[in-house]
Design a protein around this motif. Structure first.
Motif, PDB file in Angstrom:
ATOM      1  N   SER A  73      -0.489  13.748  -4.219  1.00 38.64           N
ATOM      2  CA  SER A  73       0.071  13.448  -2.902  1.00 38.64           C
ATOM      3  C   SER A  73      -0.858  13.956  -1.819  1.00 38.64           C
ATOM      4  O   SER A  73      -1.820  14.690  -2.071  1.00 38.64           O
ATOM      5  N   ARG A 100       2.872   4.427  -1.101  1.00 42.56           N
ATOM      6  CA  ARG A 100       2.790   5.314  -2.256  1.00 42.56           C
ATOM      7  C   ARG A 100       4.142   5.934  -2.608  1.00 42.56           C
ATOM      8  O   ARG A 100       4.215   6.876  -3.389  1.00 42.56           O
ATOM      9  N   PHE A 101       5.211   5.442  -1.970  1.00 40.75           N
ATOM     10  CA  PHE A 101       6.562   5.859  -2.337  1.00 40.75           C
ATOM     11  C   PHE A 101       7.478   4.656  -2.175  1.00 40.75           C
ATOM     12  O   PHE A 101       7.124   3.657  -1.541  1.00 40.75           O
ATOM     13  N   ASP A 157       4.816  14.137   4.806  1.00 40.26           N
ATOM     14  CA  ASP A 157       3.416  13.701   4.886  1.00 40.26           C
ATOM     15  C   ASP A 157       3.038  13.283   6.292  1.00 40.26           C
ATOM     16  O   ASP A 157       1.854  13.285   6.650  1.00 40.26           O
ATOM     17  N   LEU A 202       0.809  -1.220   0.000  1.00 42.31           N
ATOM     18  CA  LEU A 202       0.000   0.000   0.000  1.00 42.31           C
ATOM     19  C   LEU A 202       0.833   1.257   0.000  1.00 42.31           C
ATOM     20  O   LEU A 202       0.285   2.370   0.024  1.00 42.31           O
ATOM     21  N   ILE A 243      -7.519   4.596  -3.356  1.00 44.16           N
ATOM     22  CA  ILE A 243      -6.914   4.369  -2.042  1.00 44.16           C
ATOM     23  C   ILE A 243      -6.856   5.643  -1.211  1.00 44.16           C
ATOM     24  O   ILE A 243      -6.484   5.598  -0.035  1.00 44.16           O
ATOM     25  N   ASP A 244      -7.193   6.791  -1.832  1.00 48.86           N
ATOM     26  CA  ASP A 244      -7.126   8.063  -1.113  1.00 48.86           C
ATOM     27  C   ASP A 244      -8.422   8.304  -0.354  1.00 48.86           C
ATOM     28  O   ASP A 244      -9.518   8.117  -0.896  1.00 48.86           O
ATOM     29  N   HIS A 300      -7.517   9.111  -5.870  1.00 47.33           N
ATOM     30  CA  HIS A 300      -7.695   7.762  -6.383  1.00 47.33           C
ATOM     31  C   HIS A 300      -8.449   6.902  -5.380  1.00 47.33           C
ATOM     32  O   HIS A 300      -8.848   7.356  -4.323  1.00 47.33           O
ATOM     33  N   GLY A 345      -6.073  12.578  -8.652  1.00 53.99           N
ATOM     34  CA  GLY A 345      -5.167  12.092  -7.625  1.00 53.99           C
ATOM     35  C   GLY A 345      -3.980  13.020  -7.408  1.00 53.99           C
ATOM     36  O   GLY A 345      -3.745  13.983  -8.138  1.00 53.99           O
ATOM     37  N   GLU A 385       5.100   6.549   5.894  1.00 48.76           N
ATOM     38  CA  GLU A 385       4.943   7.743   5.083  1.00 48.76           C
ATOM     39  C   GLU A 385       6.252   8.526   5.105  1.00 48.76           C
ATOM     40  O   GLU A 385       7.061   8.407   6.034  1.00 48.76           O
TER      41      GLU A 385
END
Length: 466
Positions: A215, A77-78, A113, A75, A246-247, A244, A213, A109
């Protein structure tokens, strides 16, 4: 288990194995410490074939081993790397084989963030306590909206996705765009003001708050409290589609409905035109069948009513009744004639009887009858009176010859007692008796004073004078 092991040892000397000790320490760490957020720099990053991540978080004075298992790091995102400053969330545990305590991470994260994430969680918790996420206050979407308002950037990809989805599903829906910046300084205030403006105008059936979408920092305008409270105060149904799938944003939780993407939000707000056409076609067929069936039944009913009307039409009934009336009139006239003739005959017979029994005629008959009877009486009198008179005279003379009255008339008397019996001799009476002496003319009522002895007189000697 460690407690059970200790209980089986003497109280003055409790001996643990290394495994028991590490297990007990692990239980104490996992049960005694809550979910933690830890910030630090990644070092010694390793990712074996299993897909798990193993690394060390460190700062200028200390370090801790970390593990992030495959199911969680998918999951991310980076891409984590050595030297990256990150914010990790997890629980403290102990790796028993080596006796190393470690942080089991479930969320990772980048450090920038991380600060925003903490703000996000704090605001989410506070608004949730106030009831802004309560399902009871959420509104239902209109099933067939005529116009949809879209609060978004007019130049972004989100509005194109929305228009494409609406054109594909239901082109008849009007779209009114409320243009706002979706990121950067002042975006949250602009979004809140536009929501209030749309609510005041009441020119759409529902609102869609959306953007593409990005950050967490790019999406942060939709996590501001001012936007959340504007959504909660809006009387129009609001759909939030930010980022998106997942956001998740604060606006997603406050809005009446959340969609994973702008296209999904357009599908949520619009009916499926193709499905509606199929449904309408099916309903039209069913309606046509029902109408045909209904018309057939009504035609049969109309035919039945027409036949009944033909049988029971007022004109026909009037004709029948007129004919019936004529028949009844003829029958009435015939009956009246019969009754008249019968009554005339009865009247004539009565008149004849009355004439025959009229008093004048009867008086005349009685006069004639009286005359006849008078004549017969006179004839009978003449025929029977004279002989009878003569015969009666002879009998009277004979009777008078032997009658005691004649004797009494010559000076003798007939003596009777109180009972009317004839006293023939003096011995039949006693002094004090009352007697009646019948004379030729009149009678004497006497009382016996005395009774004389019997005088011997021959029985043949008559007492009557000659």
């Amino acid at each position: 288990m460690a407690e059970n092991t200790l209980q089986h040892q003497p109280p003055d000397r409790a001996v643990l194995t290394v495994s028991q000790l590490n297990r007990e320490v692990r239980d104490l760490l996992e049960q005694g410490l809550p979910l933690l957020w830890v910030e630090g720099e990644i070092s010694n990053l390793a990712q074996p074939a299993s897909g798990h991540l193993y690394f060390t978080l460190k700062d200028s004075r200390a370090q801790i081993r970390c593990a992030m298992f495959k199911g969680r790091n998918r999951l991310l995102r980076f891409r984590p790397s050595n030297g990256a400053q990150v914010l990790a969330r997890g629980r403290i545990s102990l790796f028993e084989p080596r006796g190393d305590y470690q942080l089991i991470i479930d969320s990772l994260e980048e450090a920038g963030d991380g600060a925003l994430r903490r703000q996000f969680e704090e605001l989410k918790t506070r608004l949730e306590r106030e009831g802004l996420f309560d399902p009871v206050r959420k509104q239902a979407l209109p099933p067939f909206p005529k116009r949809i308002g879209v609060v978004t950037s007019p130049s972004g990809a989100a509005i194109r996705d929305v228009l494409h989805a609406l054109g594909r599903r239901f082109p008849g829906i009007d779209v009114l765009i409320y243009p706002v910046p979706v990121q950067g300084s002042g975006a949250a205030q602009a979004i809140a003001d536009m929501l209030k403006l749309a609510d005041n105008r009441q020119e759409v059936d529902a609102l869609l708050l959306t953007r593409g979408g990005g950050s967490l920092e790019d999406l942060w305008a939709f996590n501001e409290e001012i936007v959340a409270r504007a959504i909660a105060a809006c009387s129009l149904p609001v759909v939030s589609a930010v980022g998106h799938e997942i956001d998740f944003s604060i606006s997603d939780f406050v809005a009446d409905h959340r969609a994973a993407t702008p296209s999904a939000a357009a599908e949520l707000l619009s009916p499926d035109g193709a499905a509606l056409l199929d449904r309408i076609g099916s309903l039209s067929s069913r309606l046509a069948q029902r109408i045909h069936l209904k018309l057939s039944r009504q035609a049969e009913r109309l035919s039945t009513l027409e036949r009944r009307l033909a049988r029971e039409h007022p004109a026909r009934r009037l004709r029948d009744n007129s004919q019936r009336l004529d028949e009844l009139q003829l029958r009435l006239a015939a009956a009246m004639n019969r009754l008249s003739r019968r009554d005339a005959q009865r009247l004539h017979a009565a008149q004849q009887r009355l004439t025959a029994q009229h008093p004048r005629k009867r008086l005349q008959q009685y006069r004639e009858q009286i005359q006849q009877l008078g004549q017969r009486l006179r004839n009978s009198w003449r025929n029977g009176h004279d002989p009878r008179v003569r015969h009666l005279g002879g009998l009277a003379r004979e009777l008078e010859a032997v009658s005691p009255l004649a004797t009494v008339a010559r000076g003798y008397a007939i003596v009777r007692d109180q009972q009317g019996r004839v006293v023939r001799e003096a011995g039949a009476a006693t002094p004090g008796d009352r007697i009646v002496a019948t004379l030729g003319k009149g009678a004497l009522h006497c009382r016996v004073e005395d009774v004389e002895p019997v005088v011997n007189v021959a029985p043949e000697t008559p007492l009557l004078p000659k």
